[in-house]
Design a protein around this motif. Sequence first.
Motif: not given
Length: 280
Positions: A35-43
């Motif tokens: 989840l944090r990977c997605g959020l840190s990538s612009g999601v």
Amino acid sequence: MKYMTVKGEKLSQLGLGTWGMGEKASKREEEIAALRCGLSSGVNVIDTAEMYGEGQAESLVGEAIKDLDRSQLFLISKFYPWHASPREQKKSLAASLKRLGTDYLDLYLLHWKSDYPLAETVKGLQDLQRTGLIRYWGVSNFDTADIQELVDIAGEGAVFANEDLYNLDKRGVEYDLLPWQKQHGIAFIGYSPFNSGNGQSIPVKASLKQIADKRGVSVHQVLLAWTMRTGQVLTIPKASSVDHMRANLAAADLVLTAGELAALDRDYLPPKSKQPLESI
């Protein structure tokens, strides 16, 4: 990352689905990292529900976002149909907010149609909106006639979104529901882009395999890119690992050509008549 604007809100077309997450302690660390990977990538969109693991998915999301700037997130949750009365809505929302570690939701959805009078459900949602506990509200698993009834009750411009099953193999909403929602300014959120929610994966026909092979991407990445091809659909795949999340992020930047889309249409036919709404 592709974005769409709904009522002035800039939303990533790729959202984070959470169905089935948070239910196994052994996977918790990996799921939070995804989840944090997605959020840190612009999601910036996260979709969850009180139904998912009876709150366990919401608790997982709460842990994943606890150190992030809440104002940069668009957080969606849903309530059970038997919690559709104004009184039960308030109780459900309070429990969801506690699990999520936040004091408001960006979007609150009725998970599917209720036996409770729709007008009273709308009143409850409007009350929650006035208090600032939710910014917007909407529904899930509503068909065209259902959403028309909802707009007749609530008025034009009141409903933010409707969330339904949508993928290359389940395209019935394209016939009337998607055009209707576009006409009325209601966002469409498509769940289960891989159709994995019911354990029946999308059949891999020749065009799908050929496009994936030619592009050097996975079949899943083509399926995900397809859901975002028009700019009208916010898709919410689940990714329980960082590797899966990175694959989804790459798919968000994959643009299919007109020729590729036409080939897919030949193998996965668009609807030519009204279809019963499908759900998982």
